[in-house]
Design a protein around this motif. Structure first.
Motif: not given
Length: 242
Positions: A218-231
């Motif tokens: 839902l957040f991804k579809k709304a254009g949010y970035k997720w901190g779980g994807d950070w390196i």
């Protein structure tokens, strides 16, 4: 015609007997002044009433007074007029319906309302959701209590940079099961401390946000970035939108 006649006769009978029909308050009227975390009885209520429990409003004088010196400090990059209070229902870990409340950037408020509405309808469980002012603006205390929140004028942990929470543009979801993991002096640190067992994302456990999680989608579809994807670090609870 028969139904209308019977209804009229019943009204006359009640009037003559001195009895006034009891009108049930709507969910909104019943709970509008209740604090966040309050359990809400939705049994027998119409969908329209439930929908009315999801709304956005301006920062009242009462809430503003509570925010100052806690989540809001001098030098904050956003003004009061650019923030909104989001009130929703959420489905708790206890499988009960609760009032949730957070302060969020005005530009994100309606979209976030839709996200939390969809989470609620899906019975996606959230532990707690109240303004971080309940913790004196202390982020550590809030995440240790597994509180879902948004606005808080503060710096990124271990940094001099302002967090996106300072702009009301970041939301943390179920932080105990989705911790903040980063390096301090070469060693990995997990926040909150009680979340060390949840830092290993290869393990299976409830309330874990992953790419397959409904909340993430839902957040991804709304254009949010997720901190779980950070390196360089992982912030599994964190969703932000610039």
């Amino acid at each position: 015609m028969v139904k209308e006649t019977l209804a009229l006769l019943l009204a006359v009978e009640l009037t003559l007997s001195g009895t006034t029909p009891t009108v049930q308050k709507t969910l909104y009227d019943t709970y509008k002044d209740k604090p966040a975390l309050t359990v809400v009885d939705v049994k027998g209520r119409e969908k329209k009433e439930v929908d009315e429990m999801f709304y956005v409003r301006k920062i009242s004088d009462k809430i503003w007074k509570d925010m100052k010196g806690k989540s809001y400090h001098k030098g904050c990059p956003v003004k009061r007029k650019d923030l909104r209070v989001l009130r929703v229902l959420y489905y708790g870990y206890d499988k009960k319906h609760h009032i949730g409340e957070m302060v969020i950037n005005k530009s994100l408020a309606k979209g976030a309302k839709t996200i939390f509405y969809k989470l609620y309808k899906k019975k996606y469980q959230i532990h707690k959701m109240q303004r971080i002012d309940a913790y004196g603006g202390d982020d550590d205390a809030s995440i240790a209590d597994d509180n879902t929140s948004c606005f808080n004028h503060r710096k990124v942990e271990g940094s001099k940079n302002l967090s996106k929470h300072s702009y009301g543009r970041a939301i943390d979801i179920n932080p105990v099961h989705n911790p903040y993991v980063h390096k301090v002096n070469g060693k990995w640190k997990v926040s909150p401390k009680k979340s060390k067992k949840y830092a290993d994302r290869s393990k299976k456990f409830k309330h874990k946000i992953t790419h397959n999680d409904y909340c993430f989608k839902l957040f991804k579809k709304a254009g949010y970035k997720w901190g779980g994807d950070w390196i360089t670090l992982k912030d599994y609870q964190h969703f932000q939108k610039i």
